[in-house]
Design an enzyme around this catalytic site. Structure first.
Site, short mmCIF file in Angstrom:
data_model
loop_
_atom_site.label_atom_id
_atom_site.label_comp_id
_atom_site.label_asym_id
_atom_site.label_seq_id
_atom_site.Cartn_x
_atom_site.Cartn_y
_atom_site.Cartn_z
N CYS A 1 0.82 -1.21 0.00
CA CYS A 1 0.00 0.00 0.00
C CYS A 1 0.86 1.26 0.00
CB CYS A 1 -0.85 0.05 1.28
SG CYS A 1 -2.21 -1.09 1.29
N CYS B 1 -3.10 4.81 2.63
CA CYS B 1 -4.20 3.90 2.27
C CYS B 1 -5.41 4.09 3.19
CB CYS B 1 -3.74 2.45 2.34
SG CYS B 1 -5.02 1.32 1.76
N ASP C 1 23.83 34.13 -16.76
CA ASP C 1 22.52 34.61 -17.21
C ASP C 1 22.19 35.96 -16.57
OD1 ASP C 1 19.74 33.54 -18.43
OD2 ASP C 1 19.35 34.65 -16.59
ZN LIG Z 1 -3.91 0.20 0.17
#
Ligand SMILES: [Zn+2]
Length: 516
Positions: free
Chosen positions: A52, A56, A464
């Site tokens: 996960c 989650c 620059d």
């Molecule tokens: Zn999950």
């Protein structure tokens, strides 16, 4: 060893996990569903064999059942399968390896471009392109990602296919091709093995409202996540000021452009979805196999993988830069769509205003670009010229000095001779030196190309004028009288911003107002 020459690591910050995860920190992040860690690690749950994202919605498993991984590939290599709820495939692409290993960063970019897809692809060939040995490459991948290059490539294919299954109605055969599976059979077998169900069983019912059909006909829309904050107005303004007629169209909210990949023509359309911390990309292209490369370009151009919080924390360590960092949260480094195109922009932008450069680029496109077939998208009629088209073109009518026209042709010829010309080398110094070997490319142009095309996070064009003016405003490296520094003085001062000098440059440009 080449790794020893890599830029110094940024300072550790509270959310930084470099080389090796601290399980206690990870578990605390998991318990609080701390979004700052999304994309930085994945958690495998030994009781379910599922992995996960830290955010989650299913919530954390018991501590003793959690194993932490630096990459999705490492979790899959260890036998875990992706969660169908939090969908690891849509986690933001922010690895803790960024700024620590150029070789890993370059290797991942090449894998995203398909370097390990196809039957004849090999890790040793990839290593050779990266200028390291195969064993060294495997060791670096193991150290930073916890997985082998092959696992990373396989995981990328599976997760990209899973995202297309989930979010689009593309036919399964097209998804198999787009994700680099080679055959529908291999695609089906992989999904059966990993998810214990066929790909079609993963498809949501809620997508019935999406257009059905091939990617060429209806286009495909994918969402690409970033880690907030994101200064979208600054990014869009940058592209709007530089939009090439016929190739790009930028309005108040959306960026559109034509794309050209290996003979396949198409268009992309990018919009911001701030509530979901992502951009929505609609891609129309003749050849579905170009899809992963186009997605990877979009990530690069819009700098979606930048860990702006960690970069900002490092740069704010310089008290003179700190107020600029605080004033522009989420400022990122806009990239070039294509190395050759960006090099043309750099040369045509030498010593003229942004608007003058824009007109010259539009003129160059009309002279030798490819006319698009009618795709019902007004304003997007041309693809930017390829190196071969510029090398053959008669540039007499371009209103600019002859030496600069010769530089355009020299770059086109160098790009034809070396297809990897605009890819980053092991260090920013090597990348710049290779570009400087081309006639007409000086130090500023080489650093500018390295920053925007090769995406060197440590490139810094210290001569620059906008940077020098910005440095004077920020009072970094100024003379005793408080005046604008010399390029050498700014270059020396910028050492403290490594390895993120390209981002320090964005803040200085922003201070000067030249970013738009
Ligand atoms: Zn999950």
């Amino acid at each position: 060893m080449s790794e020893n020459r890599e830029p110094r690591r940024p300072r550790r910050t509270t959310v930084q996990l470099v080389s090796g995860l601290d399980p206690d920190v990870c578990y605390r992040a998991l318990k609080s569903r701390d979004a700052r860690f999304d994309g930085r690690f994945f958690v495998g749950v030994t009781s379910t064999k599922i992995y996960c994202r830290p955010i989650c919605p299913a919530g954390p498993a018991r501590r003793e059942n959690c194993r932490f991984f630096a990459s999705a590939a490492a979790a899959q290599e260890a036998g875990f399968r992706p969660c169908l709820r939090c969908r690891p495939e849509v986690a933001p692409d922010v690895g803790s390896w960024r700024g620590t290993s150029n070789t890993v960063a370059r290797g991942l970019a090449m894998i995203a471009d398909g370097a390990l897809d196809g039957d004849d692809a090999s890790v040793d060939d990839l290593a050779e392109r990266l200028g390291v040995g195969g064993r060294q490459l495997r060791r670096l991948f193991q150290q930073h990602l916890g997985a082998s290059p092959i696992s990373v490539a396989q995981t990328r294919r599976v997760l990209f296919a899973k995202q297309l299954i989930h979010d689009t109605r593309l036919p399964m055969a097209e998804i198999a091709l787009a994700a680099g599976f080679g055959s529908v059979r291999r695609f089906n077998e992989t999904f059966q093995q990993l998810f214990r169900r066929p790909p079609s069983a993963i498809r949501r019912k809620t997508i019935a409202s999406l257009p059905e059909g091939s990617v060429g006909a209806t286009g495909v829309t994918v969402r690409l996540r970033y880690r907030p904050p994101y200064d979208w107005p600054a990014m869009l303004a940058f592209f709007r000021a530089r939009a090439i007629d016929g190739v790009e169209q930028v309005d108040d909210a959306i960026y559109r452009r034509t794309v050209h990949h290996d003979g396949s023509l198409g268009t992309v359309e990018i919009a911001h979805v701030p509530s979901s911390h992502c951009v929505s990309a609609t891609i129309r292209v003749d050849d579905v196999r170009a899809l992963p490369r186009i997605v990877s370009r979009i990530r690069t151009v819009f700098d979606l993988g930048a860990d702006v919080v960690a970069i900002g924390a490092h740069l704010a360590g310089d008290p003179r830069l700190a107020p600029l960092v605080a004033a522009r949260p989420g400022l990122r480094a806009p990239g070039g769509w294509d190395g050759f195109e960006l090099a043309m922009r750099a040369v045509l932008g030498q010593q003229v205003t942004i608007e003058a450069a824009r007109r010259l680029l539009s003129q160059l496109t009309r002279l030798c670009g490819t006319r698009m077939h009618n795709r019902g998208e007004p304003g997007l009629a041309m693809a930017f010229p390829t190196a071969a088209q510029v090398a053959r073109a008669d540039l007499a009518s371009l209103g600019m000095p002859g030496a600069r026209k010769q530089a355009l042709v020299a770059i086109a010829e160098a790009a034809l001779a070396d297809p990897l010309l605009f890819e980053p080398l092991d260090t920013v110094e090597d990348t710049v030196a290779r570009l400087r070997a081309i006639r007409g490319i000086g130090d500023w142009t080489a650093h500018y190309i390295a920053l925007r095309a090769a995406r060197e996070p440590d490139a810094f064009p210290s001569s620059d004028i906008g940077l020098l003016r910005g440095a004077a405003i920020a009072r970094t490296a100024v003379t005793r009288a408080g005046e604008r520094p010399t390029p050498a003085a700014l270059h020396a001062y910028a050492e403290r911003w490594r390895p993120w000098r390209a981002y320090a440059a964005q803040y200085l440009w922003a201070a000067d107002g030249t970013i738009t």
